[in-house]
Write an enzyme that holds these catalytic residues in place. Structure first.
Site, PDB file in Angstrom:
ATOM      1  CG  LEU A 341      36.874  56.162  37.341  1.00 51.82           C
ATOM      2  CD1 LEU A 341      38.120  56.270  38.206  1.00 51.82           C
ATOM      3  CD2 LEU A 341      36.451  57.548  36.840  1.00 51.82           C
ATOM      4  N   GLY A 342      36.368  52.831  34.111  1.00 50.55           N
ATOM      5  CA  GLY A 342      36.858  52.033  32.991  1.00 50.55           C
ATOM      6  C   GLY A 342      36.896  50.565  33.346  1.00 50.55           C
ATOM      7  N   GLY A 344      39.195  46.860  32.326  1.00 53.69           N
ATOM      8  CA  GLY A 344      40.319  46.244  31.626  1.00 53.69           C
ATOM      9  C   GLY A 344      40.414  44.772  31.929  1.00 53.69           C
ATOM     10  N   GLY A 345      41.556  44.189  31.568  1.00 54.26           N
ATOM     11  CA  GLY A 345      41.739  42.758  31.743  1.00 54.26           C
ATOM     12  C   GLY A 345      41.678  42.310  33.184  1.00 54.26           C
ATOM     13  CG  PHE A 346      44.627  42.943  35.848  1.00 54.15           C
ATOM     14  CD1 PHE A 346      45.102  41.769  36.413  1.00 54.15           C
ATOM     15  CD2 PHE A 346      45.413  43.582  34.912  1.00 54.15           C
ATOM     16  CE1 PHE A 346      46.332  41.262  36.065  1.00 54.15           C
ATOM     17  CE2 PHE A 346      46.640  43.082  34.550  1.00 54.15           C
ATOM     18  CZ  PHE A 346      47.107  41.913  35.130  1.00 54.15           C
ATOM     19  N   GLY A 347      39.942  43.865  35.698  1.00 48.86           N
ATOM     20  CA  GLY A 347      38.700  44.157  36.390  1.00 48.86           C
ATOM     21  C   GLY A 347      38.156  45.530  36.058  1.00 48.86           C
ATOM     22  CB  VAL A 349      38.886  51.325  37.465  1.00 47.60           C
ATOM     23  CG1 VAL A 349      39.428  52.382  38.422  1.00 47.60           C
ATOM     24  CG2 VAL A 349      39.975  50.330  37.114  1.00 47.60           C
ATOM     25  CE  LYS A 363      43.081  48.162  38.289  1.00 47.25           C
ATOM     26  NZ  LYS A 363      42.539  48.215  36.924  1.00 47.25           N
ATOM     27  CG  ASP A 460      48.223  45.294  28.949  1.00 50.91           C
ATOM     28  OD1 ASP A 460      48.482  45.434  27.740  1.00 50.91           O
ATOM     29  OD2 ASP A 460      47.070  45.285  29.400  1.00 50.91           O
TER      30      ASP A 460
END
Length: 628
Positions: A341-342, A344-347, A349, A363, A460
């Site tokens: 799905l996407g 980001g900075g944390f991992g 998804v 995630k 964020d």
């Protein structure tokens, strides 16, 4: 448009406006905000939300009639008992306020407390000038320090020697503590002068009238102890369920309100007694100072928590679900690219479908500092999983498999806000939907900052982290994940702490992190929602020099043309120009250069819903941090 208590807000909007029209002599209702909390719905299940809201409405009407028509400064009311939906409400304003100021403070407090979600079984709000609380049971009329027990300190000091000033304030507060329970109405205003021609100190103490003398004394004693953290600053306030204590070198009540409190307590009969008392007071002050220092050092060694009361019913919190790794692997088709799905900075998804048919968002976290994450992961996930709010994405559970750390969230079918603002769905949101998203985000952030028992700073806030449900209502994602960052990492050395274009200048430049960091980011998102333009996207029109969104919004505001910021895809007949201008101004208030003068998120909610309040606040110029 106004979801919670929508049938109540028009009433109090009218009441608030009429109060200011009919009482133009109002001097100062002292609506400086101190704290607010809405009791989460899961602490007590209201059987009939509509009836419960009607009962809240009934008690608020009753109280306003008492304080306005009967010139009371303290009032209680109970809503009709029906189907287990009884509501009890208590209000108190400071005894030195005029009736008009007392009513004005009530109107602001009522509007604020009505921003709690429908069905929340209780709530309270505290201002300098008043205190308002409602609950499902009248038992709280006897509360003193059970859920509210904190202090708020000024940031200025006097030019007097700290020890002399501190001693004078402590003596006055101790006198107030001893005298107030003995005076009818439990309310005292007094003043004293610091020795050697020092400044005058103004003090005030007040207890609610539904507690006993001994409870009043105990409550003020707790507030006195809390107040020690404010000294030697020039002003401080301590507030609890049952009492309020304040001192300041600036007068905050009329001169004719002071009384002589010396008859209320025994005086020493000799200099020797005074000396002994002074020695004891000095020793107590020294011990309290060391205790405050000890507590401060202990707090530095653990994750930062908000200096506010514990959550009611914390013992009822449940742990998150622990998922099997193979089940999640199967649900996401082995974490396949097609299910992604996407990122980001944390991992990364992934969309997943469990064997039961339940759709989830999975995630897979990515951290460089695994040891710290391993130590704190389960505790932090348990904390985050107990965050329940209609405008926050629900964390369902987690999975630990080797060095894999996985979080499982509810799945949002409509993806994220950025898709509707800048992506394939651009231009599909009408004004009402945009306004609801702005208001819903404010409610979610206010819960994280002020209503959950631990203050959670998101760090964020941006459209990518705002998901939309099937009704296009916003749900903020990734809250609490920044708590997993190593404490020795700063904003400069980690990619997880924010996004340029949304991050506040004090955090980028100085590493100063507070709730106001989220407020700044939220303000930028407001302007993006209204303008349909990315904050860091440079716009060039013909020969006009390119401008970033924040820069453009401020220049238009200065010219009184800020409505020109509105997304051109919006139909002009679809929105009220004055309402749009108000929301833009709220966005600019949130992005002011000074963190201290930005509103809190609970204040933002009130500002969004009340035009008159905004007339007394004007934004100052923001600082543009250009994203390179």
């Amino acid at each position: 448009m106004l979801q919670p208590h929508h049938h109540l807000l028009p009433l109090f909007t009218f009441i608030f406006c009429s109060c200011w029209v009919l009482n133009r002599v109002v001097s100062d209702p002292q609506i400086y905000f101190l704290t607010k909390r809405c009791n989460p719905y899961y602490e007590f299940l209201v059987s009939n939300v509509t009836l419960f809201d009607e009962n809240i409405n009934s008690t608020l009407r009753d109280i306003r009639e008492q304080i306005g028509g009967q010139n009371k400064h303290f009032a209680t009311a109970e809503g009709a008992a029906s189907g287990g939906n009884t509501v009890s409400t208590l209000f108190q304003c400071r005894s030195y306020l005029s009736t008009a100021d007392c009513v004005a403070c009530f109107d602001v407090a009522a509007t604020q407390i009505l921003s709690c979600a429908p069905g929340d079984p209780g709530g309270h709000v505290v201002y300098d000038g008043c205190y308002l609380r409602y609950d499902i049971s009248r038992a709280f009329f006897g509360d003193t320090t059970q859920s509210v027990n904190s202090a708020s300190c000024g940031n200025q000091t006097t030019d007097q020697p700290a020890a002399v000033f501190t001693s004078a304030v402590q003596q006055m507060l101790m006198n107030l503590q001893r005298a107030t329970p003995k005076i009818t109405g439990f309310s005292v205003a007094t003043k004293t002068q610091v020795p050697n021609n020092g400044p005058t100190i103004y003090g005030f103490a007040q207890c609610i009238e539904t507690i006993s003398q001994s409870d009043c004394k105990d409550c003020l004693n707790a507030s006195y102890n809390n107040m020690q953290t404010c000294l030697p600053n020039s002003d401080g306030r301590a507030y609890a369920n049952g009492c309020f204590l304040r001192y300041s070198t600036t007068s905050f009540f009329p001169e004719n309100q002071t009384i002589d409190i010396t008859p209320s307590f025994k005086q020493g009969s000799s200099n020797k007694g005074a000396i002994i008392g002074g020695i004891i007071g000095g020793v107590v002050a020294l011990v309290l100072t060391f205790l405050a220092l000890f507590v401060w050092i202990r707090r530095l060694k653990r994750p930062k928590r908000a200096p506010r009361e514990d959550i009611i019913g914390a013992s009822k919190l449940k742990g998150p679900v622990i998922y099997n790794y193979n089940d999640l692997k199967a649900a996401t088709k082995n974490f396949s690219e097609e299910n992604k799905l996407g990122e980001g900075g944390f991992g990364v998804v992934y969309k997943g479908t469990l064997k039961t048919g339940t759709e989830i968002a999975v995630k897979k976290l990515t951290f460089q500092h695994f040891n710290r994450m391993e130590e704190d992961f389960e505790n932090e996930v348990k904390l985050i999983s107990n965050v329940h709010h209609r405008h926050l994405v629900r964390l369902l559970g987690y999975c630990i498999h080797g060095k894999n750390r996985i979080l499982v969230y509810e799945y949002m079918r409509n993806s994220s806000l950025d898709v509707f603002l800048f992506g394939k769905m651009k231009g599909s949101l009408n004004w009402k939907q945009r306004y609801d998203i702005i208001l819903g985000m404010a409610r979610g952030l206010a819960y994280l900052h002020e209503e959950f028992h631990v203050c959670i700073i998101h760090r964020d806030i941006k459209p990518n982290n705002v998901l939309l449900d099937e009704d296009l209502q916003p749900k903020i994602a990734d809250f609490g994940l920044a708590r997993l960052l190593p404490e020795d990492k700063t904003h400069l050395s980690t990619k997880f702490a924010g996004t340029l274009g949304y991050t506040s200048p004090e955090y980028i430049i100085h590493g100063q992190l507070s709730e106001k960091t989220d407020v700044y980011s939220y303000g930028v998102v407001i302007l993006e929602i209204i303008g349909g333009q990315r904050s860091k996207e440079l716009r060039v029109d013909g020969d006009i020099e390119g401008e970033f969104l924040l820069q453009k919004a401020w220049k238009l505001y200065e010219k009184g043309m800020h409505v020109e910021l509105v997304d051109e895809t919006l139909d002009p007949s679809d929105y009220d120009v004055e309402e749009v201008k108000k929301v833009i101004e709220v966005g600019l208030l949130c992005t002011q250069a000074s963190a201290e003068i930005r509103p809190t998120m609970s204040e933002v909610i009130v500002l969004l819903q009340n035009k008159d309040l905004l007339e007394n606040r004007r934004p100052t110029m923001p600082v543009l941090i250009e994203p390179n």
